[in-house]
Design a protein around this motif. Structure first.
Motif, PDB file in Angstrom:
ATOM      1  N   LYS A   1       0.828  -1.210   0.000  1.00 35.87           N
ATOM      2  CA  LYS A   1       0.000   0.000   0.000  1.00 35.87           C
ATOM      3  C   LYS A   1       0.858   1.254   0.000  1.00 35.87           C
ATOM      4  O   LYS A   1       0.605   2.204  -0.752  1.00 35.87           O
TER       5      LYS A   1
ATOM      6  N   GLU B   1       1.496   4.540  -3.144  1.00 35.82           N
ATOM      7  CA  GLU B   1       1.169   5.955  -2.989  1.00 35.82           C
ATOM      8  C   GLU B   1       1.965   6.867  -3.923  1.00 35.82           C
ATOM      9  O   GLU B   1       1.383   7.720  -4.606  1.00 35.82           O
TER      10      GLU B   1
ATOM     11  N   LYS C   1      -5.330 -11.473  -3.141  1.00 37.68           N
ATOM     12  CA  LYS C   1      -4.560 -10.499  -2.359  1.00 37.68           C
ATOM     13  C   LYS C   1      -4.012  -9.393  -3.264  1.00 37.68           C
ATOM     14  O   LYS C   1      -4.104  -8.200  -2.934  1.00 37.68           O
TER      15      LYS C   1
ATOM     16  N   GLY D   1      -7.034  -7.464  -4.882  1.00 35.55           N
ATOM     17  CA  GLY D   1      -7.690  -6.645  -3.866  1.00 35.55           C
ATOM     18  C   GLY D   1      -6.904  -5.393  -3.520  1.00 35.55           C
ATOM     19  O   GLY D   1      -7.481  -4.312  -3.321  1.00 35.55           O
ATOM     20  N   LEU D   2      -5.569  -5.516  -3.443  1.00 33.80           N
ATOM     21  CA  LEU D   2      -4.738  -4.340  -3.148  1.00 33.80           C
ATOM     22  C   LEU D   2      -4.938  -3.261  -4.212  1.00 33.80           C
ATOM     23  O   LEU D   2      -5.160  -2.091  -3.889  1.00 33.80           O
ATOM     24  N   TYR D   3      -4.875  -3.652  -5.474  1.00 31.17           N
ATOM     25  CA  TYR D   3      -4.941  -2.660  -6.541  1.00 31.17           C
ATOM     26  C   TYR D   3      -6.349  -2.092  -6.712  1.00 31.17           C
ATOM     27  O   TYR D   3      -6.505  -0.936  -7.121  1.00 31.17           O
ATOM     28  N   GLN D   4      -7.365  -2.864  -6.359  1.00 26.90           N
ATOM     29  CA  GLN D   4      -8.724  -2.332  -6.391  1.00 26.90           C
ATOM     30  C   GLN D   4      -8.878  -1.162  -5.424  1.00 26.90           C
ATOM     31  O   GLN D   4      -9.645  -0.229  -5.678  1.00 26.90           O
ATOM     32  N   LYS D   5      -8.138  -1.189  -4.319  1.00 26.82           N
ATOM     33  CA  LYS D   5      -8.206  -0.091  -3.351  1.00 26.82           C
ATOM     34  C   LYS D   5      -7.738   1.222  -3.963  1.00 26.82           C
ATOM     35  O   LYS D   5      -8.070   2.294  -3.454  1.00 26.82           O
ATOM     36  N   PHE D   6      -6.956   1.138  -5.039  1.00 23.73           N
ATOM     37  CA  PHE D   6      -6.445   2.337  -5.704  1.00 23.73           C
ATOM     38  C   PHE D   6      -7.183   2.609  -7.017  1.00 23.73           C
ATOM     39  O   PHE D   6      -6.714   3.397  -7.834  1.00 23.73           O
TER      40      PHE D   6
ATOM     41  N   TRP E   1      -9.226  -2.004 -11.834  1.00 20.88           N
ATOM     42  CA  TRP E   1     -10.208  -3.073 -11.933  1.00 20.88           C
ATOM     43  C   TRP E   1      -9.772  -4.127 -12.939  1.00 20.88           C
ATOM     44  O   TRP E   1      -9.254  -3.796 -14.012  1.00 20.88           O
TER      45      TRP E   1
ATOM     46  N   ARG F   1      -7.316   1.529 -14.713  1.00 19.29           N
ATOM     47  CA  ARG F   1      -7.874   2.684 -14.009  1.00 19.29           C
ATOM     48  C   ARG F   1      -7.930   3.835 -14.996  1.00 19.29           C
ATOM     49  O   ARG F   1      -6.860   4.289 -15.435  1.00 19.29           O
TER      50      ARG F   1
END
Length: 321
Positions: A105, A109, A133, A136-141, A144, A303
């Motif tokens: 994460k 940034e 895993k 899911g990490l990259y979806q937070k940013f 898709w 994205r």
């Protein structure tokens, strides 16, 4: 349980900073150990053999490379790549003993900051499709998952078909780069692989193949060749290739692949590697018909959640690793 407080403390102690030249040996070792461990290789340190992702990408753009450390120990890195209106990142790698501690994460940034500074319209990455895993990490940013990307290879076979091609290294650089930008812009507005072409030329990583129809540039292929590049010994890796869209695109794509194999054969290479997103269905089918076979596959994440140039009718080779 006592693991959660330790995790929070470790996250607070992570320092993310620009990657320095003195970090490159540690970053290279971390990259190999991370991928080699995830893939369960007998000797993780041998991942990729004598190929190199870390030094080549740092030299291409040191300002877009980032390292992470805890208590002065180097534990991970990430790289952003600027292709004009398009950007991608990777490899993002973390020392295995620091997995699941929030390092990924933090290393994301500055990448997002780079995309904002560059005005990137369409950003993406290649990751393991089977790993929730990672996805899911990259979806937070805001990334898709879309179509699979196949990284394919075949033995090099020289063709008897005539293809009018030249080498970027033998051209007038500024004029040729402007012509290349016109071609990539026709594929996706603002797409510009000048940094890749210059990196290959400046670092002596291989060659950029230019396919001509008279005075018109119909295709280009940025190729890494041999050890200490992203290819490795005996291999030509097509990092990016594109032909003009239109009625003659399929034929131009075939001739461009011929030209790449011809160039690689003159260098004594025996294997060619190229990645293609399966949303570019005609290009993918043409490569399979040409006897390319998939070695690994992952999922492209975008994205925003739009096709970009990963769509039918586009003959482009790249894999965003």
């Amino acid at each position: 349980m006592e693991t959660q407080p330790e995790k929070v403390a470790l996250e607070a102690d992570i320092l993310v900073r620009p990657l320095q030249e003195s970090d490159l040996p540690a970053a290279d070792q971390t990259m190999r150990m991370a991928f080699g461990t995830f893939l369960d290789l007998p000797d993780p340190s041998m991942f990729m053999g004598d190929a190199n992702y870390v030094k080549t990408r740092w030299l291409a753009d040191p300002a877009a490379a980032f390292g992470a450390e805890v208590d002065g120990e180097f534990i991970g890195s990430n790289f952003a790549t600027n292709w004009g209106s398009v950007g991608f990142f990777g490899p993002i790698t973390i020392r295995p003993d620091h997995w699941d501690h929030g390092v990924g994460k933090r290393l994301m940034e500055p990448i997002i900051e780079c995309f904002g500074k560059w005005g990137t319209k369409h950003a993406g990455l290649f990751t393991f499709a089977q790993s929730q895993k990672h996805v899911g990490l990259y979806q937070k940013f805001g990334f898709w998952p879309r179509f699979l990307t196949a990284v394919m290879s075949k033995p090099i076979v020289r063709s008897n078909r005539a293809a009018q091609w030249s080498a970027f290294s033998q051209s007038e650089a500024d004029t040729t780069l402007a012509t290349c930008r016109q071609l990539t812009d026709s594929v996706y507005e603002g797409l510009d692989v000048t940094r890749e072409i210059r990196a290959v030329a400046d670092q002596n990583l291989g060659e950029t193949v230019l396919l001509w129809d008279g005075s018109t540039l119909n295709g280009l292929a940025v190729c890494h060749c041999g050890p200490n590049t992203e290819a490795g010994s005996g291999t030509c890796y097509i990092k990016f290739a594109a032909v003009r869209s239109g009625p003659g695109a399929a034929r131009a794509f075939e001739l461009l692949l011929d030209a790449c194999e011809d160039m690689a054969a003159t260098r004594g290479l025996s294997r060619i590697v190229a990645g293609v997103n399966t949303a570019r269905q005609e290009a993918y089918a043409q490569m399979m018909a040409r006897a390319f076979r998939t070695d690994i596959q992952g999922v492209a994440m975008h994205r925003p959640n739009e096709p970009g140039y990963n769509r039918a009718g586009v003959y482009v080779i790249d894999d965003w690793r």
